[in-house]
Design an enzyme around this catalytic site. Structure first.
Site, mmCIF file in Angstrom:
data_model
loop_
_atom_site.group_PDB
_atom_site.id
_atom_site.type_symbol
_atom_site.label_atom_id
_atom_site.label_comp_id
_atom_site.label_asym_id
_atom_site.label_seq_id
_atom_site.Cartn_x
_atom_site.Cartn_y
_atom_site.Cartn_z
ATOM 1 N N TYR A 25 36.979 46.514 39.818
ATOM 2 C CA TYR A 25 37.492 46.134 39.600
ATOM 3 C C TYR A 25 39.004 45.681 39.904
ATOM 4 O O TYR A 25 39.848 44.767 40.068
ATOM 5 C CB TYR A 25 36.970 44.310 39.642
ATOM 6 C CG TYR A 25 37.259 44.505 37.620
ATOM 7 C CD1 TYR A 25 37.581 44.227 36.922
ATOM 8 C CD2 TYR A 25 35.913 45.151 36.735
ATOM 9 C CE1 TYR A 25 38.238 44.428 35.326
ATOM 10 C CE2 TYR A 25 36.006 45.174 35.407
ATOM 11 C CZ TYR A 25 37.493 44.589 34.720
ATOM 12 O OH TYR A 25 37.427 44.844 33.830
ATOM 13 N N HIS A 73 37.508 46.322 28.963
ATOM 14 C CA HIS A 73 37.616 44.639 28.802
ATOM 15 C C HIS A 73 36.805 45.172 26.962
ATOM 16 O O HIS A 73 37.380 44.060 25.931
ATOM 17 C CB HIS A 73 36.381 43.824 29.052
ATOM 18 C CG HIS A 73 35.858 42.840 28.395
ATOM 19 N ND1 HIS A 73 36.465 41.575 27.768
ATOM 20 C CD2 HIS A 73 34.613 42.355 27.757
ATOM 21 C CE1 HIS A 73 35.374 41.041 27.728
ATOM 22 N NE2 HIS A 73 34.331 41.130 27.090
ATOM 23 N N ARG A 104 46.292 42.504 30.636
ATOM 24 C CA ARG A 104 45.045 43.202 30.359
ATOM 25 C C ARG A 104 45.078 45.155 30.922
ATOM 26 O O ARG A 104 44.604 45.274 31.708
ATOM 27 C CB ARG A 104 43.718 43.260 30.299
ATOM 28 C CG ARG A 104 42.604 43.898 29.351
ATOM 29 C CD ARG A 104 40.900 42.688 29.865
ATOM 30 N NE ARG A 104 40.860 43.545 30.415
ATOM 31 C CZ ARG A 104 39.745 43.765 31.264
ATOM 32 N NH1 ARG A 104 39.731 42.314 31.516
ATOM 33 N NH2 ARG A 104 39.199 44.669 31.410
HETATM 34 C C1 LIG Z 1 29.791 31.673 25.589
HETATM 35 C C2 LIG Z 1 29.679 32.520 26.212
HETATM 36 N N1 LIG Z 1 29.652 33.109 27.818
HETATM 37 C C3 LIG Z 1 29.901 34.300 27.718
HETATM 38 C C4 LIG Z 1 30.034 34.633 27.189
HETATM 39 C C5 LIG Z 1 29.639 36.453 28.160
HETATM 40 N N2 LIG Z 1 31.258 36.936 28.266
HETATM 41 C C6 LIG Z 1 31.780 37.881 26.840
HETATM 42 S S1 LIG Z 1 33.955 38.343 26.904
HETATM 43 C C7 LIG Z 1 33.484 36.703 28.641
HETATM 44 C C8 LIG Z 1 35.301 37.168 29.251
HETATM 45 C C9 LIG Z 1 35.315 35.782 28.280
HETATM 46 O O1 LIG Z 1 37.121 35.951 28.533
HETATM 47 P P1 LIG Z 1 38.262 35.723 28.326
HETATM 48 O O2 LIG Z 1 38.668 34.522 27.535
HETATM 49 O O3 LIG Z 1 39.586 35.500 28.494
HETATM 50 O O4 LIG Z 1 38.942 36.559 26.703
HETATM 51 P P2 LIG Z 1 38.958 38.010 27.060
HETATM 52 O O5 LIG Z 1 37.835 38.745 26.785
HETATM 53 O O6 LIG Z 1 39.793 38.588 27.909
HETATM 54 O O7 LIG Z 1 40.191 38.081 25.590
HETATM 55 C C10 LIG Z 1 32.398 36.641 28.495
HETATM 56 C C11 LIG Z 1 32.272 35.835 29.744
HETATM 57 C C12 LIG Z 1 30.131 35.119 25.798
HETATM 58 N N3 LIG Z 1 30.123 36.014 24.814
HETATM 59 N N4 LIG Z 1 29.832 33.590 25.308
#
Ligand SMILES: Cc1ncc(C[n+]2csc(CCOP(=O)(O)OP(=O)(O)O)c2C)c(N)n1
Ligand SMILES: [Mg+2]
Length: 321
Positions: free
Chosen positions: A244, A235, A231
């Site tokens: 971080y 985010h 990335r």
């Molecule tokens: C069920 C759920 N738990 C927690 C969150 C909070 N949350 C939003 S983005 C994220 C990280 C997801 O990371 P990843 O699957 O690697 O996707 P990326 O954002 O890196 O594309 C989290 C934990 C959420 N949206 N839905």
């Protein structure tokens, strides 16, 4: 010519990457100007999004997460619709059946069982539609990932699971996410093929997706594709990754970003020149300018809409007049 694609197809793939890149860069500016709300940046994820969907027909379904919020652009969805989604305006709530693009999924991985169910349903009806679901590395730790992939596997449902492994789930590194050597290895537990590709190489992503789509359409069930990269942006606009992430590593990653990489290849093969690059970028910028103008010209939504599709018989405290 390249990756089994001819001159026109390569240009179209490039056009889609530029469109996605321009949408993303403009959206960050619109956010800073207070014209759209919090926005999940997908800078340098364009090779995954454009490459994988290039293997689909318009009858196939796309299930995006928030990271692929603008993926409808590859199907010709208006930029204003997508911008309105981020502006929280109901005109951004497109009907999935109009575009075969499911609603943007913000809860992590909950759209994977939806993709499996749609694909299985289409199969039962004798249609040869494929569903492609996008999700992140963090999503592979969710129960819904297991349910969706396992269900698709046992039903031989025509699904392509595309894991965007960008190394981070907000501030959680992939090393703290799983003990599996690769996320593609998780496919073994479901008895399906798992493929690992360079997520910045649009032709590699396309090739993996093309094989997975063919396999799904031929009735041989799902594939898990892990597209690996790192990335290179926060985010989302609400995140400050300096707390971080190693900024030097991010700079290194940005130096070999995927749109420039494909552009260099196409110039080398004589498919692109300065004029075409300039006009492709200009077209994308014009589309975004028109999109934000159209979005901002819309009347504010009627607050009643919040309840319009919520209840058949609204409870007393929701009625007025
Ligand atoms: C069920 C759920 N738990 C927690 C969150 C909070 N949350 C939003 S983005 C994220 C990280 C997801 O990371 P990843 O699957 O690697 O996707 P990326 O954002 O890196 O594309 C989290 C934990 C959420 N949206 N839905
Ligand atoms: Mg991630």
């Amino acid at each position: 010519m390249e990756g089994g694609l001819g001159h026109d197809a390569l240009l179209e793939l490039y056009r889609r990457m530029v469109l996605l890149r321009t949408y993303d860069e403009r959206s960050v500016v619109y956010h800073r100007q207070g014209r759209i709300g919090t926005y999940a940046i997908f800078w340098n994820h364009e090779a995954i999004q454009a490459g994988a969907t290039f293997a689909l027909t318009d009858d196939d379904w796309i299930f995006p997460s928030y990271r692929e919020s603008a993926i409808g652009l590859v199907r010709g969805m208006p930029a204003e619709t997508l911008l309105q989604w981020w502006r929280g305006h109901p005109s951004g709530w497109w009907s999935p059946a109009d575009w075969n693009v499911a609603s943007v999924c913000v809860p992590i991985a909950t759209h994977l069982p939806h993709a499996a169910g749609l694909a299985w349903g289409k199969k039962l009806r004798g249609e040869d539609t494929v569903a492609m679901a996008f999700f992140g590395d963090g999503a592979t730790s969710e129960g819904a990932f297991h349910e969706g992939v396992n269900f698709a596997a046992v039903m031989d449902a025509p699904v392509v699971f595309v894991c965007n492994n960008n190394g981070w789930a907000i501030s959680t590194p992939v090393s703290a996410q799983s003990r599996a050597e690769s996320l593609a290895d998780k496919a073994i537990g479901y008895g399906i093929p798992g493929v690992r590709v360079d997520g910045l190489d649009v032709l590699a992503v396309f090739e993996a997706a093309r094989e997975a789509v063919e396999r799904a359409r031929a009735g041989h069930g799902p594939t898990l594709i892990e597209a690996v990269h790192y990335r290179a942006a926060p985010h989302a606009t609400a995140d400050d990754p300096r707390a971080y992430i190693d900024p030097e590593r991010v700079e290194q990653e940005r130096a070999h970003e995927c749109v420039g990489r494909f552009e260099a290849l196409l110039r080398d093969r004589g498919v692109l020149d300065d004029d075409l690059v300039a006009s492709t970028r200009q077209d994308a910028e014009d589309l975004m300018r028109a999109g934000i103008a159209a979005a901002e010209a819309e009347a504010p939504p009627d607050p009643e809409l919040l309840f319009a599709n919520a209840y058949v018989n609204p409870p007393g405290n929701m009625r007025h007049g």
